[in-house]
Design an enzyme around this catalytic site. Structure first.
Site, mmCIF file in Angstrom:
data_model
loop_
_atom_site.group_PDB
_atom_site.id
_atom_site.type_symbol
_atom_site.label_atom_id
_atom_site.label_comp_id
_atom_site.label_asym_id
_atom_site.label_seq_id
_atom_site.Cartn_x
_atom_site.Cartn_y
_atom_site.Cartn_z
ATOM 1 N N SER A 403 0.872 -1.179 0.000
ATOM 2 C CA SER A 403 0.000 0.000 0.000
ATOM 3 C C SER A 403 0.902 1.220 0.000
ATOM 4 O O SER A 403 2.067 1.155 0.427
ATOM 5 C CB SER A 403 -0.859 -0.002 1.253
ATOM 6 O OG SER A 403 -1.409 1.273 1.460
ATOM 7 N N TYR A 418 -2.114 -1.163 10.330
ATOM 8 C CA TYR A 418 -2.145 -1.267 8.861
ATOM 9 C C TYR A 418 -0.835 -0.746 8.277
ATOM 10 O O TYR A 418 -0.169 -1.418 7.485
ATOM 11 C CB TYR A 418 -3.346 -0.468 8.326
ATOM 12 C CG TYR A 418 -3.618 -0.658 6.852
ATOM 13 C CD1 TYR A 418 -4.347 -1.754 6.393
ATOM 14 C CD2 TYR A 418 -3.136 0.251 5.902
ATOM 15 C CE1 TYR A 418 -4.605 -1.937 5.041
ATOM 16 C CE2 TYR A 418 -3.389 0.078 4.541
ATOM 17 C CZ TYR A 418 -4.127 -1.019 4.122
ATOM 18 O OH TYR A 418 -4.376 -1.195 2.780
ATOM 19 N N LYS A 422 1.966 -2.944 6.341
ATOM 20 C CA LYS A 422 2.270 -2.690 4.932
ATOM 21 C C LYS A 422 3.756 -2.344 4.748
ATOM 22 O O LYS A 422 4.365 -2.730 3.745
ATOM 23 C CB LYS A 422 1.376 -1.580 4.374
ATOM 24 C CG LYS A 422 -0.092 -1.993 4.254
ATOM 25 C CD LYS A 422 -0.284 -3.196 3.330
ATOM 26 C CE LYS A 422 -1.753 -3.535 3.117
ATOM 27 N NZ LYS A 422 -1.970 -4.743 2.336
HETATM 28 N N1 LIG Z 1 -8.760 -0.147 -1.173
HETATM 29 C C1 LIG Z 1 -7.692 0.585 -0.937
HETATM 30 O O1 LIG Z 1 -7.744 1.821 -0.846
HETATM 31 C C2 LIG Z 1 -6.330 -0.070 -0.802
HETATM 32 C C3 LIG Z 1 -5.202 0.759 -0.871
HETATM 33 C C4 LIG Z 1 -3.952 0.187 -0.761
HETATM 34 C C5 LIG Z 1 -3.830 -1.185 -0.558
HETATM 35 N N2 LIG Z 1 -4.950 -1.969 -0.470
HETATM 36 C C6 LIG Z 1 -4.731 -3.395 -0.247
HETATM 37 O O2 LIG Z 1 -5.302 -4.129 -1.317
HETATM 38 C C7 LIG Z 1 -5.677 -5.422 -0.842
HETATM 39 C C8 LIG Z 1 -7.113 -5.704 -1.273
HETATM 40 O O3 LIG Z 1 -7.937 -4.657 -0.797
HETATM 41 P P1 LIG Z 1 -9.396 -4.357 -1.352
HETATM 42 O O4 LIG Z 1 -9.561 -2.876 -1.336
HETATM 43 O O5 LIG Z 1 -9.624 -5.089 -2.597
HETATM 44 O O6 LIG Z 1 -10.253 -4.947 -0.135
HETATM 45 P P2 LIG Z 1 -11.688 -5.623 -0.077
HETATM 46 O O7 LIG Z 1 -12.059 -5.560 1.359
HETATM 47 O O8 LIG Z 1 -12.615 -5.035 -1.092
HETATM 48 O O9 LIG Z 1 -11.425 -7.151 -0.488
HETATM 49 C C9 LIG Z 1 -10.628 -7.975 0.299
HETATM 50 C C10 LIG Z 1 -10.987 -9.431 0.006
HETATM 51 O O10 LIG Z 1 -10.073 -10.229 0.768
HETATM 52 C C11 LIG Z 1 -10.780 -11.265 1.413
HETATM 53 N N3 LIG Z 1 -10.062 -11.614 2.638
HETATM 54 C C12 LIG Z 1 -9.919 -10.863 3.764
HETATM 55 N N4 LIG Z 1 -9.226 -11.529 4.675
HETATM 56 C C13 LIG Z 1 -8.901 -12.730 4.127
HETATM 57 C C14 LIG Z 1 -8.222 -13.860 4.594
HETATM 58 N N5 LIG Z 1 -7.713 -13.902 5.816
HETATM 59 N N6 LIG Z 1 -8.098 -14.911 3.753
HETATM 60 C C15 LIG Z 1 -8.618 -14.902 2.505
HETATM 61 N N7 LIG Z 1 -9.283 -13.847 2.020
HETATM 62 C C16 LIG Z 1 -9.439 -12.774 2.818
HETATM 63 C C17 LIG Z 1 -12.156 -10.676 1.687
HETATM 64 O O11 LIG Z 1 -13.154 -11.695 1.853
HETATM 65 C C18 LIG Z 1 -12.391 -9.825 0.443
HETATM 66 O O12 LIG Z 1 -13.033 -10.568 -0.570
HETATM 67 C C19 LIG Z 1 -5.472 -5.402 0.667
HETATM 68 O O13 LIG Z 1 -4.216 -6.004 0.963
HETATM 69 C C20 LIG Z 1 -5.418 -3.931 0.999
HETATM 70 O O14 LIG Z 1 -4.693 -3.657 2.177
HETATM 71 C C21 LIG Z 1 -6.190 -1.443 -0.609
#
Ligand SMILES: NC(=O)c1ccc[n+]([C@@H]2O[C@H](COP(=O)([O-])OP(=O)(O)OC[C@H]3O[C@@H](n4cnc5c(N)ncnc54)[C@H](O)[C@@H]3O)[C@@H](O)[C@H]2O)c1
Ligand SMILES: C[S@@+](CC[C@H](N)C(=O)[O-])C[C@H]1O[C@@H](n2cnc3c(N)ncnc32)[C@H](O)[C@@H]1O
Length: 512
Positions: A403, A418, A422
């Site tokens: 991230s 978080y 990260k």
């Molecule tokens: N959305 C943002 O702004 C953002 C920014 C930077 C990084 N990220 C990173 O991107 C990644 C995905 O985020 P997103 O926005 O798509 O989130 P999201 O919440 O929309 O989707 C996450 C998915 O991961 C699954 N999940 C959660 N814990 C799990 C586990 N222990 N085992 C298996 N599956 C699991 C959930 O069921 C969900 O389907 C994460 O690592 C997040 O930290 C997101």
């Protein structure tokens, strides 16, 4: 003062025409009696059908009967004159096929329903009655007055707690639901008719309907302009009964009252879908490779799975949530994609689950070349188990989702754990990236800025969006699609000279 009902249904039109024909026959001595008798028989058949259907259906519950009565007796002319609604809502707006909707919900085992156009809530309460105890229904309605009208009667029903009313333009609510990655088993489209097609397209394009779900479109035989020659179909209902070119769907119309279309998408089995595949030549770099993506049930992981699959990889869609993993796997097998994939339910925070996940993939495809460790929880074990396979193979691409928080301290929200995790993902990526390069395994990470997924639509984060926007040179949040090409690049041979790299995609936010 309520005006006389206006005919909407094929049967009501038949009654109007037959009544008129009998009037003409009665006033004309030259018409044979036999013709008059036959017209009367046809009129009786048409007249009595709706009443008979009602009589032969189970009785509605007391709150539903009260709601119906209240809707019929209400002075809707006065409501609009007093400016309480923007336009006149005839009492005929009410969906009289409530019991049918209830049984459709029950038969389809739907747990989540979206209703577009609630009016006084007769349909909402009928459908909620067909839901299981833990089911839920979101009803979209433009007029705040109608929520006030319905709520006192909803309160008398045990199904009230399943219903959430969203006031505002239905299209705005759909956008909000799509951004929150909501999905529904059944969608009932019953609002402004000129927007039906827009709602239908938005629902399919934004994945609001689960793959096994159904869309029910009300009034699809309206007036009945759809099948009569020489009448115009200005609302375009006919489109629901012809083959849709973009998505393969299966549909029928129930000719009840003014018709309900029932439409579902049809996923194709990978074997026959294979013939339909059109690979994107730019991304041949991962063609035939085996990939997994964790957290692929929605959000960023879902689009990673699509991107890798479209580029030719076989994809294991891994998620904690079985329904979501299976839903995305089904999407990948749709006719125009034909991607070879499996759905795996695993909590990657648990090492036994991770082992099982790796075993399932290796036993199906024999190898793993691409590991996307994307789920919110990042465990060393995932890399460890994967790397055993990759180190043995002497080839592998590990792509971690870090991230922007690996670089900056995002604010004003407090997110110590978080940020720390990260930053840890980044250091893990850099360390393994350098340690394993001579063994054929590259480890890189992608650091998205703020991406418009359900992650940022929590109650605490959503109010911060405006504030964040002022910190982003690009002037908007990232879309999941902004990240898709990056994952394919890092998964392909094109990035072989890159390792331990943090690919930052944040619209410039970390620079301000
Ligand atoms: N959305 C943002 O702004 C953002 C920014 C930077 C990084 N990220 C990173 O991107 C990644 C995905 O985020 P997103 O926005 O798509 O989130 P999201 O919440 O929309 O989707 C996450 C998915 O991961 C699954 N999940 C959660 N814990 C799990 C586990 N222990 N085992 C298996 N599956 C699991 C959930 O069921 C969900 O389907 C994460 O690592 C997040 O930290 C997101
Ligand atoms: C036919 S009625 C719905 C009947 C309802 N489904 C029932 O079961 O009784 C249509 C409703 O859609 C609402 N509506 C019209 N345009 C809308 C829009 N753009 N967004 C949300 N609701 C809208 C109207 O206010 C009206 O209450």
């Amino acid at each position: 003062v309520q005006t006389k009902s206006i005919s909407d249904t094929p049967m009501e039109f038949m009654v109007d025409f037959l009544t008129k024909a009998i009037e003409i026959a009665d006033g004309n001595a030259n018409i044979p009696e036999e013709l008059r008798v036959n017209l009367q028989k046809a009129l009786d058949i048409a007249c009595d059908l709706d009443g008979y259907l009602e009589k032969m259906s189970s009785q509605e519950s007391a709150p539903l009967a009260e709601l119906y009565q209240k809707t019929m007796e209400h002075n809707w002319e006065k409501v609009v004159e007093e400016g309480k609604t923007q336009f006149r809502l005839p009492k005929e707006c009410v969906t009289s096929q409530g019991q049918t909707l209830n049984v459709l919900v029950h038969m389809s085992k739907a747990k989540t329903i979206l209703e577009i156009g609630m009016f006084t809530g007769y349909g909402s309460l009928s459908m909620a009655g067909g839901l299981p105890e833990d089911g839920s229904l979101v009803a979209c309605e433009l007029q705040p007055y109608l929520k006030e009208f319905a709520q006192p009667i909803f309160d008398k029903s045990p199904h009230d707690r399943k219903i959430t009313v969203k006031i505002g333009s239905a299209m705005d609510t759909l956008k909000e639901l799509a951004a929150a990655a909501e999905q529904f088993d059944m969608v009932f489209v019953d609002a402004d008719k000129n927007n039906y097609m827009n709602y239908y397209k938005f629902i399919l394009d934004h994945n609001l309907l689960r793959l096994s779900g159904v869309i029910c479109v009300n009034n699809s035989l309206f007036k009945p302009k759809v099948y009569l020659k020489d009448t115009s179909d200005e609302n375009g209902f006919g489109i629901f009964s012809c083959v849709n070119e973009e998505v393969f769907v299966f549909k029928v119309i129930l000719p009840l009252r003014d018709g309900i279309s029932i439409i579902r998408r049809v996923p194709m089995a990978p074997a026959c879908a294979g013939t339909q595949v059109t690979y994107n030549a730019i991304f041949r770099g991962v063609n035939g490779r085996v990939a997994y993506v964790t957290g692929a049930g929605q959000g960023i992981g879902r689009v990673f799975a699509h991107a890798l699959g479209e580029a030719g990889a076989k994809v294991a869609v891994v998620d904690l949530d079985q329904g979501k993993a299976e839903g995305v796997a089904e999407e990948l097998t749709l006719k125009d994609k034909g991607i070879n994939c499996i759905a795996i339910t695993a909590d990657i925070g648990k090492s036994v689950n991770v082992e099982r996940m790796i075993d399932s993939i290796v036993s199906k495809w024999g190898e793993i070349q691409i590991a996307c460790n994307n789920a919110g929880v990042h465990m060393d074990s995932a890399s460890e188990d994967t790397s055993n396979v990759m180190l043995k193979q002497g080839y592998g691409k590990i792509i971690d989702t870090a991230s922007m928080a690996s670089l900056i301290v995002s604010h004003p929200q407090k997110q110590l754990a978080y940020n720390t995790s990260k930053a840890g993902v980044l250091k893990l990526t850099q360390t393994l990236g350098t340690e394993w390069i001579d063994r054929g395994v590259r480890v890189n990470c992608i650091s998205p800025g703020i991406v418009d997924t359900s992650l940022i639509h929590s109650e605490s984060l959503r109010p911060l969006v405006q504030r964040w926007l002022s910190d982003i040179p690009a002037g908007r949040l990232a879309l999941v699609t902004d990240l898709q090409a990056a994952v394919v690049y890092l998964a392909s041979d094109a990035s072989d000279y890159m390792t331990g790299h943090n690919l930052v995609i944040e619209g410039g936010q970390s620079l301000w």
